[in-house]
Design an enzyme around this catalytic site. Structure first.
Site, short mmCIF file in Angstrom:
data_model
loop_
_atom_site.label_atom_id
_atom_site.label_comp_id
_atom_site.label_asym_id
_atom_site.label_seq_id
_atom_site.Cartn_x
_atom_site.Cartn_y
_atom_site.Cartn_z
N LYS A 81 96.81 -38.50 58.63
CA LYS A 81 96.84 -38.58 57.18
C LYS A 81 97.62 -39.83 56.80
O LYS A 81 98.79 -39.97 57.14
CB LYS A 81 97.50 -37.34 56.59
N ARG A 108 97.09 -36.14 42.71
CA ARG A 108 98.47 -35.94 42.25
C ARG A 108 98.50 -35.74 40.74
O ARG A 108 99.34 -35.00 40.23
CB ARG A 108 99.35 -37.11 42.69
N LYS A 130 105.62 -41.73 50.38
CA LYS A 130 105.46 -40.80 51.50
C LYS A 130 105.35 -41.53 52.84
O LYS A 130 104.85 -40.98 53.82
CB LYS A 130 104.25 -39.89 51.25
N GLU A 135 98.91 -38.92 67.42
CA GLU A 135 98.96 -37.71 66.60
C GLU A 135 97.91 -36.69 67.08
O GLU A 135 98.16 -35.50 67.11
CB GLU A 135 98.71 -38.04 65.12
N LYS A 164 92.18 -38.39 57.06
CA LYS A 164 92.27 -38.44 55.61
C LYS A 164 92.96 -39.71 55.16
O LYS A 164 94.02 -40.01 55.69
CB LYS A 164 93.07 -37.23 55.15
N SER A 215 90.31 -37.48 46.59
CA SER A 215 90.14 -37.58 45.14
C SER A 215 89.81 -38.99 44.65
O SER A 215 88.92 -39.16 43.81
CB SER A 215 91.41 -37.08 44.44
N TYR A 218 84.90 -33.15 47.12
CA TYR A 218 84.72 -32.68 45.74
C TYR A 218 83.25 -32.76 45.33
O TYR A 218 82.88 -32.25 44.28
CB TYR A 218 85.60 -33.52 44.80
C1 PBG Z 1 99.63 -33.02 49.71
C2 PBG Z 1 98.19 -33.27 49.69
C3 PBG Z 1 97.62 -34.42 49.12
C4 PBG Z 1 96.25 -34.26 49.22
C5 PBG Z 1 95.98 -33.04 49.86
N1 PBG Z 1 97.22 -32.44 50.15
C6 PBG Z 1 98.22 -35.57 48.43
C7 PBG Z 1 99.40 -36.24 48.97
O1 PBG Z 1 99.68 -36.25 50.18
O2 PBG Z 1 100.14 -36.77 48.14
C8 PBG Z 1 95.27 -35.27 48.70
C9 PBG Z 1 93.89 -34.84 48.46
C10 PBG Z 1 93.08 -35.76 47.62
O3 PBG Z 1 93.51 -36.85 47.20
O4 PBG Z 1 91.94 -35.37 47.31
N2 PBG Z 1 100.17 -32.23 50.67
#
Ligand code: PBG
Length: 326
Positions: free
Chosen positions: A195, A205, A217, A233, A248, A274, A313
Site C-alpha cells: 500500500k 478521505r 502516512k 512485504e 494499492k 477513489s 467503485y
Molecule cells: C485507510 C484506508 C484508505 C483507503 C482504504 N483504507 C486511505 C488511506 O490510507 O488514507 C483508500 C481507499 C481509496 O482511496 O479508495 N486505512
C-alpha cells in the site's frame, strides 16, 4: 512476402473473441461501500459521482440490489462523527456501535454475502492515522494490539475477510494468531501488502473525513518509487499467513501487481482506489473521454497485470451494464 501477419487474429469479432486472453466478470469484483449513521440517509461523495454514503437500512437495500447483479463481496468502511473518535480507536470494538452492529445485520439478513472489513485505526482515530500516535509518532507494536482486537470483534460480527490496511509491521501474523486463538481459523486475511503513500486516496478521505490531522502516512505506507520493498512485504505477509496479497492503488502500480503475481503462489488483489475512479468520472463529465470505455480498459489492465480480485467503485455500474448486454 510477409509470413507473419498478426492482424489475421484481429480480422473479425469472432476471431478476436477466440484469441482474447483475459476476461472480466462480476466474480472478480469487491464493491467498497461507505457507511453512515442514521436512518434512510444517503449522501453522494462529491468527488466520487455515483458513490453514496449510506445508512445501515439503505446499505442493506444496496447489498440486496448488488447481489441480484451478481456482486457477492462487499468491503465496508464507516464514516464516524468526531465525537466517536479517540486516540485508541475505542469505538472500533464497540458491538453496539455503527460499524459492528451493521456487519451483524448484514450477515443476518444476507448470510450468503461475503463481507470484507477494514482493519486500521483511521476512521476511529482522533489523530486520523492508521496507527497509535505517541509524541507525533506512529507506534507500531501498540497498534498491533488494537488492530487484533478490532479484527476479532469484526470476526465475531460475521466478517468473512479481514483487510488490514494499516501497513504496520507484523500485523498479519499478529491478527492471524488472535483470530485463531478465538476460534476464527476460517476467517481470511486479505493483506494490504503493498500500500503506497498515494495522492489517489484523496476522495476516500473526503468520504470518511479520515485525513491525518497532522503529518502524512509516509512512515508506514510505501514510497511510490520502490518495487523491491513490495517483494519484501509480500514475503512477510505470506509467511505470516495472508490468504491474498493486495496492491494499492492499482493503475499506477500495474508493475507491482505483476511482480507479486510472478513471485507468490497466492491470489493477488488490486484496489482501484477513489482517486482513480474520480479521474475517470471527472474527465468523462467534461466529455474528454468515453468514461465507460476507459473504465473497462482500466479494469482489464488490472486483470491482465495479474490481479484475480479487483476492489473497485465501478463494480455496480459495470454489473448493471453487463446485465443489459446479456
Ligand atoms: C485507510 C484506508 C484508505 C483507503 C482504504 N483504507 C486511505 C488511506 O490510507 O488514507 C483508500 C481507499 C481509496 O482511496 O479508495 N486505512
Amino acid at each position: 512476402m510477409i509470413t507473419h501477419r498478426p492482424r489475421r487474429n484481429r480480422k473479425s469479432q469472432v476471431i478476436r473473441d477466440l484469441v482474447q486472453e483475459n476476461t472480466l466478470s462480476v466474480n472478480d469484483f469487491i464493491f467498497p461501500l461507505f457507511l453512515i449513521d442514521g436512518k434512510n440517509k444517503t449522501s453522494e461523495v462529491k468527488s466520487m459521482p455515483g458513490i453514496f454514503r449510506l445508512s445501515t437500512d439503505l446499505m442493506l437495500k444496496e447489498i440486496e440490489q448488488c447481489m441480484k447483479l451478481g456482486i457477492k463481496t462487499f468491503d465496508i468502511f464507516p464514516s464516524l462523527d468526531d465525537k466517536y473518535k479517540d486516540k485508541k480507536a475505542t469505538e472500533s470494538t464497540n458491538k453496539k456501535g455503527l460499524y459492528l452492529r451493521t456487519l451483524s445485520e448484514i450477515k443476518e439478513k444476507f448470510p450468503e454475502a461475503t463481507i470484507m472489513t477494514d482493519v486500521a485505526m483511521d476512521p476511529y482515530s482522533s489523530d486520523g492515522h492508521d496507527g497509535y500516535v505517541e509524541k507525533g509518532e506512529i507506534v507500531n507494536d501498540k497498534t498491533l494490539e488494537i488492530l487484533a482486537r478490532m479484527a476479532v470483534a469484526q470476526a465475531e460480527c460475521g466478517a468473512d475477510i479481514i483487510g488490514p490496511s494499516d501497513m504496520m509491521d507484523g500485523r498479519v501474523g499478529y491478527i492471524r494468531e488472535a483470530l485463531d486463538d478465538h476460534g476464527f481459523t476460517n476467517v481470511s486475511i486479505m493483506s494490504y501488502t503493498a500500500k503506497y503513500a498515494s495522492g489517489f486516496y484523496g476522495p476516500f478521505r473526503d468520504a470518511l473525513d479520515s485525513a491525518p490531522r497532522f503529518g502524512d502516512k509516509k512512515t508506514y505506507q510505501m514510497n511510490p518509487a520502490n518495487s523491491k520493498e513490495a517483494l519484501r512485504e509480500g514475503e512477510l505477509d505470506m509467511i505470516e499467513g495472508a490468504d491474498f496479497l493486495m496492491v494499492k492503488p492499482a493503475m499506477s502500480y500495474l508493475d507491482i501487481i505483476k511482480l507479486l503475481n510472478d513471485n507468490f503462489n497466492l491470489p493477488i488483489a488490486a484496489y482501484n482506489v477513489s482517486g482513480e475512479y474520480a479521474m475517470v468520472k471527472a474527465a468523462a463529465a467534461k466529455g474528454w473521454i468515453d468514461g465507460d470505455r476507459v473504465r473497462d480498459e482500466i479494469l482489464m489492465s488490472i486483470k491482465r497485470a495479474g490481479a484475480s480480485v479487483i476492489l473497485t467503485y465501478f463494480a455496480k455500474e459495470w454489473a448493471i451494464q453487463q446485465s443489459k448486454r446479456k
